[in-house]
Motif scaffolding. Structure first.
Motif, PDB file in Angstrom:
ATOM      1  N   VAL A 198      -7.605  37.111 -14.966  1.00  0.00           N
ATOM      2  CA  VAL A 198      -6.856  36.043 -15.364  1.00  0.00           C
ATOM      3  C   VAL A 198      -7.287  34.897 -14.530  1.00  0.00           C
ATOM      4  O   VAL A 198      -6.904  33.505 -15.018  1.00  0.00           O
ATOM      5  CB  VAL A 198      -5.141  36.193 -15.304  1.00  0.00           C
ATOM      6  CG1 VAL A 198      -4.699  37.015 -16.167  1.00  0.00           C
ATOM      7  CG2 VAL A 198      -4.778  36.421 -13.698  1.00  0.00           C
ATOM      8  N   ALA A 199      -7.917  34.709 -13.381  1.00  0.00           N
ATOM      9  CA  ALA A 199      -8.686  33.739 -13.012  1.00  0.00           C
ATOM     10  C   ALA A 199      -9.961  34.039 -12.109  1.00  0.00           C
ATOM     11  O   ALA A 199      -9.665  35.243 -11.416  1.00  0.00           O
ATOM     12  CB  ALA A 199      -7.542  32.857 -12.177  1.00  0.00           C
ATOM     13  N   VAL A 200     -10.822  33.171 -11.705  1.00  0.00           N
ATOM     14  CA  VAL A 200     -11.915  33.700 -11.000  1.00  0.00           C
ATOM     15  C   VAL A 200     -12.325  32.577 -10.061  1.00  0.00           C
ATOM     16  O   VAL A 200     -12.150  31.325 -10.266  1.00  0.00           O
ATOM     17  CB  VAL A 200     -13.053  33.773 -11.816  1.00  0.00           C
ATOM     18  CG1 VAL A 200     -14.595  34.451 -11.398  1.00  0.00           C
ATOM     19  CG2 VAL A 200     -12.937  34.849 -13.050  1.00  0.00           C
ATOM     20  N   ARG A 210     -25.593  40.165  -3.763  1.00  0.00           N
ATOM     21  CA  ARG A 210     -24.750  39.941  -4.748  1.00  0.00           C
ATOM     22  C   ARG A 210     -23.849  39.037  -4.302  1.00  0.00           C
ATOM     23  O   ARG A 210     -23.449  38.699  -3.199  1.00  0.00           O
ATOM     24  CB  ARG A 210     -24.066  41.350  -4.506  1.00  0.00           C
ATOM     25  CG  ARG A 210     -25.074  42.483  -5.286  1.00  0.00           C
ATOM     26  CD  ARG A 210     -24.156  43.881  -5.143  1.00  0.00           C
ATOM     27  NE  ARG A 210     -23.783  44.143  -3.650  1.00  0.00           N
ATOM     28  CZ  ARG A 210     -22.825  44.913  -3.642  1.00  0.00           C
ATOM     29  NH1 ARG A 210     -21.909  45.691  -4.509  1.00  0.00           N
ATOM     30  NH2 ARG A 210     -22.642  45.426  -2.131  1.00  0.00           N
ATOM     31  N   ALA A 211     -23.232  38.084  -5.380  1.00  0.00           N
ATOM     32  CA  ALA A 211     -22.486  37.001  -5.161  1.00  0.00           C
ATOM     33  C   ALA A 211     -21.237  37.406  -4.731  1.00  0.00           C
ATOM     34  O   ALA A 211     -20.755  38.443  -5.477  1.00  0.00           O
ATOM     35  CB  ALA A 211     -22.656  35.936  -6.219  1.00  0.00           C
ATOM     36  N   MET A 212     -20.219  36.862  -4.138  1.00  0.00           N
ATOM     37  CA  MET A 212     -18.940  37.304  -3.784  1.00  0.00           C
ATOM     38  C   MET A 212     -17.917  36.552  -4.793  1.00  0.00           C
ATOM     39  O   MET A 212     -18.005  35.340  -4.773  1.00  0.00           O
ATOM     40  CB  MET A 212     -18.620  37.147  -2.220  1.00  0.00           C
ATOM     41  CG  MET A 212     -17.209  37.485  -2.132  1.00  0.00           C
ATOM     42  SD  MET A 212     -16.739  37.294  -0.255  1.00  0.00           S
ATOM     43  CE  MET A 212     -16.401  35.502   0.049  1.00  0.00           C
ATOM     44  N   PHE A 213     -17.122  37.065  -5.207  1.00  0.00           N
ATOM     45  CA  PHE A 213     -16.084  36.444  -6.025  1.00  0.00           C
ATOM     46  C   PHE A 213     -14.657  36.705  -5.844  1.00  0.00           C
ATOM     47  O   PHE A 213     -14.596  38.058  -5.381  1.00  0.00           O
ATOM     48  CB  PHE A 213     -16.207  37.071  -7.528  1.00  0.00           C
ATOM     49  CG  PHE A 213     -17.690  36.515  -8.196  1.00  0.00           C
ATOM     50  CD1 PHE A 213     -18.102  35.307  -8.760  1.00  0.00           C
ATOM     51  CD2 PHE A 213     -18.840  37.352  -8.424  1.00  0.00           C
ATOM     52  CE1 PHE A 213     -19.148  34.926  -9.016  1.00  0.00           C
ATOM     53  CE2 PHE A 213     -19.912  37.142  -8.677  1.00  0.00           C
ATOM     54  CZ  PHE A 213     -20.091  35.732  -9.128  1.00  0.00           C
ATOM     55  N   HIS A 214     -13.689  36.061  -6.071  1.00  0.00           N
ATOM     56  CA  HIS A 214     -12.232  36.531  -5.901  1.00  0.00           C
ATOM     57  C   HIS A 214     -11.610  36.480  -7.404  1.00  0.00           C
ATOM     58  O   HIS A 214     -12.018  35.242  -7.907  1.00  0.00           O
ATOM     59  CB  HIS A 214     -11.371  35.603  -5.071  1.00  0.00           C
ATOM     60  CG  HIS A 214     -11.712  35.761  -3.427  1.00  0.00           C
ATOM     61  ND1 HIS A 214     -11.370  34.960  -2.587  1.00  0.00           N
ATOM     62  CD2 HIS A 214     -12.487  36.793  -2.987  1.00  0.00           C
ATOM     63  CE1 HIS A 214     -11.463  35.397  -1.481  1.00  0.00           C
ATOM     64  NE2 HIS A 214     -12.106  36.456  -1.756  1.00  0.00           N
ATOM     65  N   VAL A 215     -11.083  37.372  -7.779  1.00  0.00           N
ATOM     66  CA  VAL A 215     -10.477  37.460  -9.029  1.00  0.00           C
ATOM     67  C   VAL A 215      -8.873  37.808  -9.116  1.00  0.00           C
ATOM     68  O   VAL A 215      -8.547  38.651  -8.214  1.00  0.00           O
ATOM     69  CB  VAL A 215     -11.204  38.409 -10.088  1.00  0.00           C
ATOM     70  CG1 VAL A 215     -12.559  37.880 -10.400  1.00  0.00           C
ATOM     71  CG2 VAL A 215     -10.973  39.963  -9.899  1.00  0.00           C
ATOM     72  N   ASP A 216      -8.198  37.165  -9.795  1.00  0.00           N
ATOM     73  CA  ASP A 216      -6.783  37.501  -9.909  1.00  0.00           C
ATOM     74  C   ASP A 216      -6.672  38.468 -11.052  1.00  0.00           C
ATOM     75  O   ASP A 216      -7.132  38.241 -12.234  1.00  0.00           O
ATOM     76  CB  ASP A 216      -5.878  36.492 -10.499  1.00  0.00           C
ATOM     77  CG  ASP A 216      -5.849  35.348  -9.248  1.00  0.00           C
ATOM     78  OD1 ASP A 216      -6.217  35.668  -8.017  1.00  0.00           O
ATOM     79  OD2 ASP A 216      -5.132  34.450  -9.203  1.00  0.00           O
ATOM     80  N   GLU A 283      -8.488  29.474 -12.507  1.00  0.00           N
ATOM     81  CA  GLU A 283      -7.558  28.449 -12.466  1.00  0.00           C
ATOM     82  C   GLU A 283      -7.087  27.989 -11.167  1.00  0.00           C
ATOM     83  O   GLU A 283      -5.920  27.547 -11.012  1.00  0.00           O
ATOM     84  CB  GLU A 283      -6.408  29.186 -13.341  1.00  0.00           C
ATOM     85  CG  GLU A 283      -6.582  29.396 -14.911  1.00  0.00           C
ATOM     86  CD  GLU A 283      -5.360  30.192 -15.545  1.00  0.00           C
ATOM     87  OE1 GLU A 283      -5.711  30.457 -16.830  1.00  0.00           O
ATOM     88  OE2 GLU A 283      -4.323  30.509 -14.897  1.00  0.00           O
ATOM     89  N   HIS A 284      -7.767  28.146 -10.250  1.00  0.00           N
ATOM     90  CA  HIS A 284      -7.501  27.791  -9.066  1.00  0.00           C
ATOM     91  C   HIS A 284      -7.499  26.719  -8.467  1.00  0.00           C
ATOM     92  O   HIS A 284      -6.785  26.071  -7.655  1.00  0.00           O
ATOM     93  CB  HIS A 284      -8.285  28.570  -7.955  1.00  0.00           C
ATOM     94  CG  HIS A 284      -8.127  30.333  -8.082  1.00  0.00           C
ATOM     95  ND1 HIS A 284      -7.229  30.870  -8.385  1.00  0.00           N
ATOM     96  CD2 HIS A 284      -9.171  31.024  -8.103  1.00  0.00           C
ATOM     97  CE1 HIS A 284      -7.332  32.235  -8.477  1.00  0.00           C
ATOM     98  NE2 HIS A 284      -8.712  32.297  -8.374  1.00  0.00           N
TER      99      HIS A 284
END
Length: 529
Positions: A198-200, A210-216, A283-284
């Motif tokens: 729902v958000a990245v 490898r790229a780092m992502f945070h996701v909800d 949406e952060h």
């Protein structure tokens, strides 16, 4: 294989390294092979102290009976040091995670956890102990009792640390196997749901390209809807967007314990973001806030005031700055890069011909070595036993190397899945070159006598010379063959990259078999090399 959510939450020092059960088993075999070889090479190096002493270094270069053991000592030490590093690299995948080691503000790489290094220590210490025992026996046979007592005493001293470290390494190994079993039990019998992104956040940090992502991630567990922020690493070609799906499994008895919640990313049927052209969805942070941050400090755009990273509103301009400042940001897996060919898929005939071409040089060297070694005792007089032993050792190494290449030519499932690589066998051939080459140079009838026309040239001379000199060609060929291997392994069997990636990293033990059944594409640990 799916990995625990606890290893993916923000703040965790670990990086999950998901692999399919087939690939995981391949890394288990690679790790065990490396441990055994490190122990044997360490034992070989120390055992050679039974023939020569470092205090007698002056005699090494004038007496072949001292030089050959000294050469084997060096080969054993160098080989053990080189393979010792491979144990940790492989064991990371057995554990399913590595620890982050920062290299710069924007990049880092994974290393095996400190406790995982016990396997390397145990292998080395075991080899040292076995080598000391062998060297002591050799000294006793040679009636050199002072050397025997020193080596026997060292073996006694090593016994306690060997037992202790080996026990700790065994515990670490069994714990890794048990964790894998628990995860499989949760996947096979736990509660399953599909999680939705729902958000990245693109964190502008790269680990092992490898790229780092945070996701909800929104998912159901224990009968209720949960939303959790998780951190994961992936190649930018598959940068996540909102709506991407994850498989989520949880233990019905402990549905909210993060160690018992497993997540796995889906690739097939998903939409991805092009980091080079578009902002990462999320949406952060609003677009206006991102633009204001980019204007004030483009290098910190996408970072909240509390220090946590944000990423949804990255504009195209900030994305281009990230491309300059974040190394390796726009990379794909190596197998995907190697298989990319603007001319399109290869025909079966061309692909098979190319694979055979790759295997011809190592095969010729092995044939020369075998024929020459067989003919030497028949055609050449006064060849000492150590020269014959060195030639047979070299012959065995070239035959093993050629066999590995022919497994590649056949696209053998065993070869692709076992983790055996060209690099290891070619390095062994090159090491054998030194032992065989020196003993030949010190054997008058093999080199100087025919050169000085004291004896006629024979087929044995020509073949052994060609085989040993060929080691240099094989070593050079390694660079070409390794560059061609992945490009032509599946050249005539193209498959969608997302299907390949999902088979390599998914929980399904039949995923790689299904990939082959559908497309003819064969995958395994070889694609990670």
């Amino acid at each position: 294989m799916a990995y625990p959510m606890s290893r993916a939450v923000p703040g965790a020092q670990t990086v999950p390294l998901p692999t399919s059960p087939v690939v995981w088993l391949g890394f288990v075999k690679k790790t065990l092979r490396a441990c055994v070889l490190v122990a044997l090479l360490s034992a070989l190096a120390v055992a050679m102290l039974g023939f020569f002493s470092p205090m007698e270094i002056g005699r090494v270069f004038v007496d072949v009976a001292h030089f050959v053991p000294a050469l084997l000592f060096v080969i054993g030490v160098v080989g053990a040091l080189g393979l010792g590093n491979e144990i940790g690299k492989n064991f990371k995948h057995v554990l399913g995670y590595g620890e982050v080691k920062r290299v710069s503000e924007h990049s880092g790489h994974t290393v095996v956890p400190r406790r995982g290094q016990r396997l390397t220590y145990a292998s080395v210490l075991m080899g040292l102990l076995l080598g000391c025992v062998a060297a002591a026996v050799i000294r006793a046979v040679m009636d050199e009792w002072v050397g025997f007592l020193l080596l026997a005493g060292l073996a006694v001293v090593l016994t306690v640390p060997v037992i202790k470290v080996t026990r700790l390494a065994r515990i670490m190994w069994l714990k890794a196997r048990e964790d894998h079993r628990i995860h499989w039990d949760i996947v096979s019998g736990g509660e399953h749901s599909v999680g939705t992104v729902v958000a990245v956040t693109n964190e502008q940090f790269v680990v092992d390209n490898r790229a780092m992502f945070h996701v909800d991630l929104e998912y159901r567990t224990g009968g209720r809807l949960e939303t959790t922020r998780v951190r994961f690493f992936d190649y930018p070609v598959w940068a996540p967007s909102m709506g991407n799906e994850f498989d989520v499994w949880s233990d019905p008895e402990r549905p909210f314990v993060q160690e018992r919640i497993l997540i796995e990313r889906r690739y097939v049927g998903q939409e991805f973001v092009d980091l080079a052209d578009e902002p990462v969805a999320g949406e952060h942070i609003s677009g206006d806030e991102a633009a204001a941050q980019a204007a004030s400090d483009p290098y910190t755009a996408g970072v909240d005031t509390d220090g946590s990273a944000s990423g949804s509103g990255l504009s195209s301009s900030s994305g281009s700055r990230a491309e300059d400042s974040v190394p390796g940001m726009f990379q794909s897996p190596q197998w995907m890069v190697d298989e990319a060919d603007p001319s399109g898929p290869s025909t079966p005939k061309v692909a098979r011909r190319t694979r055979i071409l790759i295997g011809i040089p190592p095969t010729l060297i092995a044939v020369f070595a075998l024929l020459g070694t067989l003919l030497v005792p028949v055609m050449v007089d006064d060849v000492p036993w150590w020269t014959l032993a060195a030639l047979w050792l070299y012959t065995a190494l070239t035959l093993i190397n050629a066999a590995v290449y022919w497994q590649f030519i056949r696209r053998s499932r065993w070869f692709i899945r076992s983790g055996v690589s060209f690099g290891a066998t070619e390095a062994a051939v090159f090491a054998g070159f030194f032992a065989a080459g020196f003993t030949m140079l010190t054997t008058h009838n093999l080199v100087m006598a025919p050169l000085q026309r004291e004896i006629p040239w024979t087929a044995a001379h020509v073949l052994t010379w060609a085989a040993v000199i060929g080691a240099l060609l094989v070593f050079e060929w390694a660079f070409t063959s390794n560059a061609w291997a992945l490009k032509h392994l599946n050249a005539e069997f193209p498959a969608p990259p997302e299907a390949i990636q999902e088979a390599l990293t998914g929980h399904d033990p039949e995923g790689i078999d299904k990939l082959e059944a559908t497309y003819g594409y064969r995958a395994g640990v070889f694609l990670y090399t």
